[in-house]
Design an enzyme around this catalytic site. Structure first.
Site, PDB file in Angstrom:
ATOM      1  N   LYS A  22       0.710  -1.020  -0.149  1.00 32.67           N
ATOM      2  CA  LYS A  22       0.097   0.554   0.114  1.00 32.67           C
ATOM      3  C   LYS A  22       0.623   1.410  -0.377  1.00 32.67           C
ATOM      4  O   LYS A  22       0.755   2.194  -0.800  1.00 32.67           O
ATOM      5  CB  LYS A  22      -0.663  -0.686   1.587  1.00 32.67           C
ATOM      6  CG  LYS A  22      -1.639   1.489   1.326  1.00 32.67           C
ATOM      7  CD  LYS A  22      -2.337   1.210   2.810  1.00 32.67           C
ATOM      8  CE  LYS A  22      -2.906   2.656   3.180  1.00 32.67           C
ATOM      9  NZ  LYS A  22      -1.749   3.260   4.100  1.00 32.67           N
ATOM     10  N   ASN A  23       1.752   1.819   0.848  1.00 27.13           N
ATOM     11  CA  ASN A  23       2.473   2.700   1.089  1.00 27.13           C
ATOM     12  C   ASN A  23       3.547   3.308   0.035  1.00 27.13           C
ATOM     13  O   ASN A  23       3.771   4.218  -0.370  1.00 27.13           O
ATOM     14  CB  ASN A  23       2.944   2.444   2.535  1.00 27.13           C
ATOM     15  CG  ASN A  23       2.384   2.564   3.736  1.00 27.13           C
ATOM     16  OD1 ASN A  23       1.426   3.333   3.946  1.00 27.13           O
ATOM     17  ND2 ASN A  23       2.861   2.358   4.509  1.00 27.13           N
ATOM     18  N   CYS A 116      -6.165   8.041   8.612  1.00 28.06           N
ATOM     19  CA  CYS A 116      -6.323   7.440  10.374  1.00 28.06           C
ATOM     20  C   CYS A 116      -5.722   9.072  11.158  1.00 28.06           C
ATOM     21  O   CYS A 116      -5.341   8.993  11.243  1.00 28.06           O
ATOM     22  CB  CYS A 116      -5.357   6.266  10.350  1.00 28.06           C
ATOM     23  SG  CYS A 116      -6.041   5.188   9.601  1.00 28.06           S
ATOM     24  N   ARG A 121       0.446  14.238  12.558  1.00 23.49           N
ATOM     25  CA  ARG A 121       1.366  13.825  11.551  1.00 23.49           C
ATOM     26  C   ARG A 121       1.424  15.126  10.568  1.00 23.49           C
ATOM     27  O   ARG A 121       0.870  15.749   9.996  1.00 23.49           O
ATOM     28  CB  ARG A 121       0.968  12.814  11.049  1.00 23.49           C
ATOM     29  CG  ARG A 121       0.952  12.010  11.756  1.00 23.49           C
ATOM     30  CD  ARG A 121       0.599  10.705  10.515  1.00 23.49           C
ATOM     31  NE  ARG A 121      -1.003  10.862  10.143  1.00 23.49           N
ATOM     32  CZ  ARG A 121      -1.422   9.767   9.800  1.00 23.49           C
ATOM     33  NH1 ARG A 121      -0.998   9.022   9.046  1.00 23.49           N
ATOM     34  NH2 ARG A 121      -2.881   9.986   9.441  1.00 23.49           N
ATOM     35  N   ASP A 305       3.765   0.818  12.423  1.00 23.33           N
ATOM     36  CA  ASP A 305       2.645   0.152  11.344  1.00 23.33           C
ATOM     37  C   ASP A 305       2.577  -0.929  12.252  1.00 23.33           C
ATOM     38  O   ASP A 305       1.552  -1.975  11.980  1.00 23.33           O
ATOM     39  CB  ASP A 305       2.702   0.174  10.330  1.00 23.33           C
ATOM     40  CG  ASP A 305       2.425   1.506   9.340  1.00 23.33           C
ATOM     41  OD1 ASP A 305       1.941   2.447  10.442  1.00 23.33           O
ATOM     42  OD2 ASP A 305       2.220   1.877   8.220  1.00 23.33           O
ATOM     43  N   ARG A 397      -8.648   0.907   4.178  1.00 26.14           N
ATOM     44  CA  ARG A 397      -7.838   1.432   3.282  1.00 26.14           C
ATOM     45  C   ARG A 397      -6.925   0.714   3.183  1.00 26.14           C
ATOM     46  O   ARG A 397      -5.842   0.995   2.352  1.00 26.14           O
ATOM     47  CB  ARG A 397      -7.214   1.997   4.240  1.00 26.14           C
ATOM     48  CG  ARG A 397      -8.910   2.848   4.357  1.00 26.14           C
ATOM     49  CD  ARG A 397      -8.744   4.576   5.512  1.00 26.14           C
ATOM     50  NE  ARG A 397      -6.873   4.912   5.420  1.00 26.14           N
ATOM     51  CZ  ARG A 397      -6.203   5.170   5.894  1.00 26.14           C
ATOM     52  NH1 ARG A 397      -6.130   5.030   7.117  1.00 26.14           N
ATOM     53  NH2 ARG A 397      -4.855   6.128   4.847  1.00 26.14           N
TER      54      ARG A 397
END
Length: 416
Positions: A22-23, A116, A121, A305, A397
């Site tokens: 994903k990232n 999220c 952040r 994560d 997600r």
């Protein structure tokens, strides 16, 4: 909203394949804006965030075509430099588009990103880095307006090795005049993947994975076919699920080095971990020992994560584990939910002290964010009785029907 009904107490056995990351995919999709040609990306994962990023690219002017599990992105007609607010507020990775849009169109308008709720952040490092490239930035009413008519290379030192800031500066520099060097940059494997993708289009980026990345500006990037790396966080989620519930599972399509910090802890706790080619087999047939300490750090340290999933394993391990979350100040929201299930956890600021118990018990719990959701799914799988997990849209997600993956290995999870 969907929820999971999880009947716990099942051991996991069999084999499972890890999808693409994903990232990494999100950064590479943003990087497609840099191309003046057609980009073909293989094995596109069906994650909500990836699909939303593709929506944004269409609005920018890309033409998107899906063929089986590949996605073809025609970037020749990109013309829109404004990222739509309603989509940008839904995914954190929308901010990755700032650098490549500036590089390609020399101006950009974006709003502050969503995603999220795991902490503040801030994007100050992104903006500071772009200003060092001679980009003019105006921030008003939650909107960021950028002018890059005079963008040029420069030396940039990051106060913190931010993944997003590193990627944004890399992409903004690719089509700029001169040479850019990023000092104290992030070293994550996703950074290396983005470098490889851009270089395959004709970019000149060197040093990804080290402390200094050098970008030599080029005039144009061409068409490319590329296959991004596998998802190291999903690989870790599968392994931690097996470790927690017990069983014998072969996890395929894994880069061993990418999750070595987790593998080391699993082996030290008594698990049998066997590496073969691009697969990892984990055998869990007894109650594990506690990790002792988990402290999240930038790569190659233990990934934030994977902290929630690893913390769940500690709740049923023998001994006490201290979990320190260094990256995100509110990334322990899963702890109160685990306490509802019988976990023995003392929480103080960014630290959780976990005393392992023999059993967790089913309860109704809430998924507060993506990784907390995968962790609570594992907790429900090991718990005695039935667990109801709400707000599982957050899990989608970054996982393609996580319940199906675990059910394939013997879990009992229904989405309703």
């Amino acid at each position: 909203m969907d929820k999971f009904i999880i009947n716990g107490g099942k051991k996991l056995n069999g084999s499972i394949c890890v999808p693409k990351a994903k990232n990494s995919y999100l950064a590479i999709l943003a990087g497609c804006v840099l191309s003046s040609g057609i980009v073909t990306l293989h094995k596109c994962p069906n994650f909500v965030d990836v699909n939303k990023m593709l929506e944004i690219l269409e609005i920018l002017g890309c033409r998107i075509e899906r063929q089986d599990d590949n996605v073809i992105i025609d970037c020749r007609f990109i013309h829109n430099y404004k990222v739509p607010n309603e989509l940008a507020k839904q995914i954190r990775s929308s901010i990755f588009l700032l650098g490549p849009i500036l590089a390609r169109l020399r101006k950009a308008v974006v709003c502050y990103p969503g995603g999220c709720d795991i902490g503040a952040r801030p994007i100050d490092l992104h903006l500071k880095g772009l200003k060092s490239l001679n980009v003019e930035i105006i921030e008003k009413f939650g909107i960021i307006q950028c002018d890059a008519k005079e963008i040029k290379g420069n030396d940039i030192h990051l106060d913190y090795p931010s993944v997003g800031a590193t990627e944004n500066i890399m992409m903004a520099s690719v089509l700029a005049k001169g040479t850019t060097r990023i000092f104290n940059c992030a070293k994550e494997p996703e950074i290396v993947d983005l470098q490889n993708f851009i270089n395959k289009m004709g970019g000149k980026i060197y040093g990804a994975g080290s402390d200094i990345i050098t970008i030599e500006g080029v005039e144009k990037l061409s068409s490319v076919e590329y296959t991004p790396m596998p998802d190291r966080i999903i690989a870790g989620t599968y392994l931690l699920g097996v470790a927690t519930c017990g069983g014998d599972v072969l996890v395929k399509n894994v880069e061993f080095e990418h999750i070595f910090s987790l593998i080391t802890k699993l082996r030290d706790s008594g698990f049998e971990v066997i590496k073969k080619d691009d697969s990892i087999r984990l055998i869990s047939n007894k109650r594990p020992k506690s990790f002792g300490k988990i402290e999240t750090m930038p790569y190659p340290g233990f990934p934030t994560d994977m902290q929630p999933q690893a913390l769940v394993l500690q709740t049923v391990s023998e001994g006490v584990c201290v979990v320190v979350e260094n990256l995100f100040e509110t990334r322990l929201k899963h702890v109160p939910e685990l306490v509802k299930m019988g976990a023995n956890i003392t929480l103080k600021d960014r630290m959780a002290i976990v005393s392992g118990v023999e059993k967790l018990y089913g309860a109704e719990v809430c998924c507060t964010d993506l990784r907390a959701g995968s962790a609570l799914t594992i907790a429900g799988m090991v718990a005695q009785g039935q667990t109801i997990l709400t707000n599982v849209h957050n899990i989608d997600r970054g996982y393609d029907h996580l319940e199906n993956a675990f059910n394939l290995l013997g879990a009992d999870i229904k989405r309703v």
